[in-house]
Design an enzyme around this catalytic site. Structure first.
Site, short mmCIF file in Angstrom:
data_model
loop_
_atom_site.label_atom_id
_atom_site.label_comp_id
_atom_site.label_asym_id
_atom_site.label_seq_id
_atom_site.Cartn_x
_atom_site.Cartn_y
_atom_site.Cartn_z
N GLU A 54 0.83 -1.20 0.00
CA GLU A 54 0.00 0.00 0.00
C GLU A 54 0.87 1.26 0.00
OE1 GLU A 54 -3.41 1.90 3.01
OE2 GLU A 54 -2.11 0.26 3.68
N LYS A 123 -9.07 2.90 -2.04
CA LYS A 123 -9.32 2.23 -0.76
C LYS A 123 -10.73 2.55 -0.27
CE LYS A 123 -7.03 1.45 3.72
NZ LYS A 123 -5.79 1.74 4.49
N CYS A 179 -5.51 -2.89 2.55
CA CYS A 179 -5.29 -2.94 4.00
C CYS A 179 -6.57 -3.05 4.82
CB CYS A 179 -4.46 -1.74 4.45
SG CYS A 179 -3.64 -2.01 6.05
N LYS A 212 0.05 -8.96 16.22
CA LYS A 212 -0.63 -8.57 14.98
C LYS A 212 -0.35 -9.56 13.85
CE LYS A 212 -1.69 -4.41 12.31
NZ LYS A 212 -1.36 -2.98 12.10
N ARG A 359 -24.11 -45.95 18.20
CA ARG A 359 -24.81 -47.06 17.57
C ARG A 359 -25.20 -48.12 18.62
NH1 ARG A 359 -26.01 -48.74 12.56
NH2 ARG A 359 -26.42 -46.50 12.54
N LEU A 376 -3.70 -55.24 9.92
CA LEU A 376 -3.80 -53.84 10.31
C LEU A 376 -5.23 -53.39 10.59
CD1 LEU A 376 -1.96 -51.34 10.64
CD2 LEU A 376 -2.40 -50.82 8.24
N SER A 378 -8.23 -54.95 11.15
CA SER A 378 -8.96 -55.54 12.28
C SER A 378 -8.32 -55.14 13.60
CB SER A 378 -9.03 -57.06 12.15
OG SER A 378 -7.75 -57.66 12.20
N TRP A 495 -11.47 -53.99 -3.08
CA TRP A 495 -10.65 -55.08 -2.56
C TRP A 495 -11.34 -55.70 -1.35
CZ3 TRP A 495 -7.25 -57.73 -5.00
CH2 TRP A 495 -6.27 -58.50 -4.35
N THR A 497 -14.69 -58.86 -0.44
CA THR A 497 -15.61 -59.87 -0.95
C THR A 497 -17.04 -59.42 -0.71
OG1 THR A 497 -14.00 -61.61 -0.49
CG2 THR A 497 -16.29 -62.29 -0.78
N HIS A 506 -22.68 -55.27 10.52
CA HIS A 506 -23.78 -54.45 11.06
C HIS A 506 -23.36 -52.99 11.16
CE1 HIS A 506 -25.31 -58.37 12.91
NE2 HIS A 506 -26.31 -57.93 12.18
N SER A 667 -23.73 -48.03 -10.61
CA SER A 667 -22.95 -49.26 -10.45
C SER A 667 -22.43 -49.80 -11.77
CB SER A 667 -23.81 -50.34 -9.76
OG SER A 667 -24.14 -49.96 -8.46
#
Length: 686
Positions: A54, A123, A179, A212, A359, A376, A378, A495, A497, A506, A667
Site C-alpha cells: 500500500e 481504498k 489494508c 498482529k 450405535r 492392520l 482388524s 478389494w 468380498t 452391522h 454401479s
C-alpha cells in the site's frame, strides 16, 4: 522440446508473487526502482501477477506530505516508470500510490500490464483510530463520483468494484482491496469473490505490534476460506518511518484457508514470495459448495456493480518445463507436522469411538463381534471397540473377538491375533474354518476338494464368506452386532468380498479411514501407552507385517504368497490417487502431475512424512501404471460394492464412499474417459 504435461499452467495452476521492496519515505524514484527490480524477478520466475505494498511508491508514512504537490507529481512520474517497465514483462503488477482525482486524494492500487494502466482501485475503508489518521489526508472510495479517470494519458476504469480477468487463464480473475478493507465485517473482496474473483489481493502497509502477525494470518486464512479463493497479502517493510511505528514486511499467500507461503519478517532488503495457486481447485470447490452460488444470488445487487477488466498477460503456456514450487504432501490424509498428526489421530479415533458408542446405545446392544486376522485393519477396529466399551462403562469382555485361521493363515498373523486379543482383554475365541470351507468346496464340486491346488477366486471367497457367516451367527447367538473392519482404500479399489464376505457387517468403523491413516492411528495408539508395553509391542509387529488377505497357501517358509499391493498397487500411491479423485474430481493427468511433484526429488529411506518413513520413490511410469489400476477399479469395477455398504461414520473432509454421504455413482459406469485421459500422461519425466 518438453511436453506441456510438465508445465504447471497446463493443470489449472498459476504462479503469483508478493513483493516487499525496501523503500524510502517521500522518494518515489527510489521506490519505483525497487519495485521494477522485483517485478522483473517475479516475471523471470514464471509469475503472472505480482502485488506490492500500500502506497509503496510514496511510502505509507508520509502523513501530511501527501498534500505536497511536489511529492504527488513525483509519485505520478514514478508510476509512469513502473507502468512503462511492464511493457517488457509478461506479468501484471499492482502497486500502491496516492492519486488526485476530481479535487480529492485517494489511496489507490494501480493495476498495470503490457505498458498500460488497466485499472485503479481506491481504498474503501480509511482507518482513523489508534495510530491511523488516513481520513486526514485521503477520501474513501465511496466519495468518488467518477467511474473512469485520466491517468498517464489513458482513460482507465476507476472504482472498488473492478474484477480483472487474465485473458489467457479463464479461471484467473482477481480483485484488489487495500489494508483496512479486509479488517471490516464485510470486506469488499467478499462481494468480488461472488462476482467471480478467484484471487483476492490486499495491498497493505500494516505496522507491526505484538500479536498482529498472528491476527493477519487469521484474517487472511478466514477470508480465503469463506470466499473459496486465493488471497495475496502484502505489508510494508524496511524503510518506512519509525517515528511512531515499526514495520515487519510480512507477506502471505493463502488458498482456501491453507497457508501456501509466508515471507520472513523484519528482513533488511527487498524480497519476493512466490506461490503456485490451484485455480481449478478453487473453481471446483465453488461448484461443489452450492451455497456459494446461493450467496451470489442473494447479493445480486452488489454483484451487478462489478466491472470486468481484461488483462493481456501471456503466461508461460508453451512447452517449457515449469514444475510446481508448492509442496504437495505424499500422504494427503496424514499431516506431516507431528503435533497436527497426533491431534488428527486423536480426533479420528474419537470420531470412530463416539460413533460406535452411539450405535450401541441406540440399538440397545452391549456386545460386539469382530473378526481378528492379526492384520492392520482388524487391529485398529478392535482398538476402537475397546475404547467404546470403556466409554460405555462396559467390560471389554463384551467384545467377542474371533480369529479364524484358514488354508493360508501364517503363523505370524495368527500369533499376532492371539497376542492382540489377550492385551485388549476381550473375550477371545478361535475357529478353524478349514473344515467348513472344505465342505463348501465339496458341495460346489471345486477341484481343491479333490486335492488339486486350484486357488481361484471361488477358493478365496469361500474362506472370506465363511468367516463372515460365522461372525453373523455368533452375533445372533449372543445378541451382538458385527463390527466391520474394512477401510476406505479397500472400498475404493473394490478389494473386498461382496455380500457375505468382508464387505458386510452391522456397523463399520473404518469405512472412511484410508490405509495410510490407519497405519499411523495404530502407531499412535502404540506410542500413547494405552495398551502398555506388551500391547505396544504387538501393535508394532502388526505394523511391520505385509498387508495380505492370506487366502492362497504360501510356501514351505510359512510366508504368504499374496501381497495386496502386488495386485492393486501401493496403498500410499492409491490413497493419493483416491484423495484427489474423490475430494476434488481432478483429471488423471493432473493427479499424476501432483503425484510426480510429491514423490520426486526426495531422498528415499530417510525422509519421514505423515508418520511414514519413505522407503519408495515413484517415477512417472509407476505413477501412471498404478493410477490406471486405480481408475479402472474405482470407476468401472467396484461401484456396485459401494452402492450397498453398512452404516459407518464419515471421518474426514477427504470424503467417504457411502451413497448416503459423499459419493453417489451408478454401479454400471465405464472408466473410458478417465483411462483415455490417463493415456496422455508421459511414460517418463525429463
Amino acid at each position: 522440446m518438453s511436453n506441456p504435461f510438465f508445465n504447471l499452467y497446463s493443470h489449472g495452476f498459476a504462479r503469483v508473487a508478493v513483493g516487499v521492496p525496501e523503500c524510502r519515505v517521500a522518494d518515489p524514484a527510489f521506490n519505483a526502482a525497487q519495485t521494477i527490480l522485483l517485478a522483473q524477478q517475479a516475471a523471470q520466475g514464471g509469475a503472472v501477477l505480482a502485488a506490492f505494498p500500500e502506497l509503496g511508491l510514496s511510502a505509507y508514512t508520509c502523513d501530511d506530505l501527501f498534500h505536497q504537490k511536489a511529492l504527488l507529481d513525483a509519485c505520478e512520474a514514478a508510476l509512469a516508470q513502473v507502468v512503462a517497465a511492464t511493457a517488457e514483462l509478461d506479468i501484471a503488477i499492482i502497486v500502491g500510490a496516492p492519486l488526485r482525482v476530481a479535487h480529492q486524494l485517494f489511496n489507490c492500487a494501480i493495476v498495470a500490464a503490457g505498458g498500460r494502466v488497466l485499472g485503479v482501485v481506491p481504498k474503501t475503508y480509511l482507518p482513523n483510530y489508534g495510530e491511523f489518521y488516513e481520513a486526514r489526508q485521503f477520501s474513501a472510495a465511496d466519495c468518488a463520483a467518477a467511474t473512469e479517470i485520466r491517468l498517464l494519458g489513458q482513460t482507465v476504469p476507476f472504482g472498488s468494484e473492478l474484477v480483472f480477468q487474465m485473458e489467457q487463464l479463464p479461471l484467473f480473475q482477481f480483485h484488489v482491496e487495500i489494508c483496512e478493507d479486509v479488517w471490516v465485517p464485510i470486506p469488499p473482496s467478499s462481494f468480488a469473490a461472488l462476482a467471480g474473483a478467484t484471487v483476492l489481493v490486499n495491498l497493505s502497509a500494516s505496522n507491526i505490534v505484538v500479536g498482529k502477525s498472528e491476527y493477519r494470518h487469521q484474517l487472511v486464512a478466514q477470508q480465503s476460506a469463506r470466499c473459496l479463493s486465493a488471497y495475496m497479502y502484502t505489508s510494508a517493510g524496511r524503510g518506512e518511518s519509525s517515528t511512531d511505528m515499526a514495520w515487519d514486511g510480512q507477506a502471505l499467500i493463502y488458498e482456501n484457508g491453507e497457508l501456501l507461503g509466508e515471507s520472513e519478517r523484519f528482513l533488511g532488503h527487498s524480497h519476493l514470495l512466490f506461490s503456485d495457486v490451484d485455480l481449478e481447485r478453487l473453481s471446483r470447490e465453488r461448484m461443489r459448495q452450492t451455497t456459494f452460488g446461493q450467496s451470489a444470488r442473494r447479493h445480486q445487487d452488489e454483484i451487478r456493480k462489478f466491472r470486468t477488466v481484461p488483462v493481456p498477460v501471456q503466461p508461460p503456456l508453451d512447452d517449457a518445463e515449469l514444475p510446481l514450487e508448492r509442496r504437495v504432501a505424499r500422504f494427503p490424509y496424514v499431516p506431516a507436522d507431528p503435533q497436527r498428526r497426533d491431534a488428527r489421530c486423536k480426533e479420528v479415533y474419537s470420531i470412530q469411538v463416539q460413533a460406535l458408542v452411539q450405535r450401541l446405545s441406540a440399538s440397545g446392544m452391549s456386545k460386539v463381534v469382530i473378526g481378528i486376522s492379526g492384520g492392520l485393519d482388524s487391529t485398529h477396529a478392535l482398538l476402537v471397540c475397546a475404547e467404546a466399551m470403556d466409554a460405555l462403562d462396559l467390560p471389554r469382555a463384551n467384545i467377542l473377538a474371533v480369529t479364524m485361521p484358514g488354508f493360508a493363515t501364517s503363523t505370524r498373523t495368527l500369533q499376532q491375533a492371539r497376542r492382540l486379543m489377550a492385551v485388549v482383554g476381550c473375550t477371545a475365541s478361535e475357529i478353524d474354518i478349514r473344515p467348513s470351507c472344505l465342505q463348501m468346496l465339496k458341495d460346489l464340486g471345486h477341484p481343491y476338494a479333490d486335492g488339486q491346488p486350484v486357488y481361484d477366486i471361488t477358493f478365496e471367497n469361500v474362506q472370506a464368506g465363511e468367516r463372515t457367516n460365522h461372525l453373523f451367527r455368533i452375533a445372533n447367538f449372543n445378541s451382538a452386532i458385527v463390527i466391520g473392519t474394512g477401510d476406505l482404500s479397500e472400498l475404493a479399489l473394490g478389494w473386498c468380498t461382496y455380500g457375505v464376505g468382508d464387505h458386510m457387517s452391522h456397523y463399520s468403523v473404518n469405512a472412511s479411514v484410508p490405509k495410510t491413516l490407519i497405519t499411523h492411528l495404530v502407531r499412535w495408539v502404540a506410542e500413547s501407552g494405552r495398551l502398555g508395553d506388551d500391547g505396544a509391542a504387538v501393535l508394532l509387529d502388526v505394523l511391520g507385517t505385509d498387508v495380505s488377505p492370506e487366502l492362497v497357501p504360501g510356501g514351505a517358509d510359512d510366508k504368504p504368497v499374496q501381497k495386496s499391493e502386488d495386485s492393486i498397487g501401493p496403498y500410499e500411491l492409491q490413497d493419493f490417487n483416491l484423495y484427489y479423485t474423490l475430494r476434488y474430481g481432478f483429471a488423471p493427468t493432473k493427479v499424476a502431475f501432483l503425484a510426480l511433484a510429491a514423490w520426486r526429488d526426495r531422498e528415499a529411506g530417510a525422509w519421514p512424512e505423515g508418520g511414514h518413513v519413505v522407503r519408495n520413490q515413484y517415477g512417472l511410469a509407476a505413477i501412471k501404471r498404478n493410477l490406471k489400476i486405480f481408475l479402472d477399479r474405482f470407476f468401472r469395477l467396484s461401484q456396485f460394492k459401494r452402492t450397498c455398504v453398512p452404516n459407518a461414520p464419515k471421518v474426514g473432509s477427504g470424503g467417504s464412499l457411502s451413497p448416503r454421504g459423499d459419493w453417489r455413482a451408478p454401479s454400471d459406469s465405464e472408466s473410458v474417459v478417465w483411462m483415455r485421459d490417463a493415456e496422455r500422461i508421459p511414460d517418463e519425466a525429463p
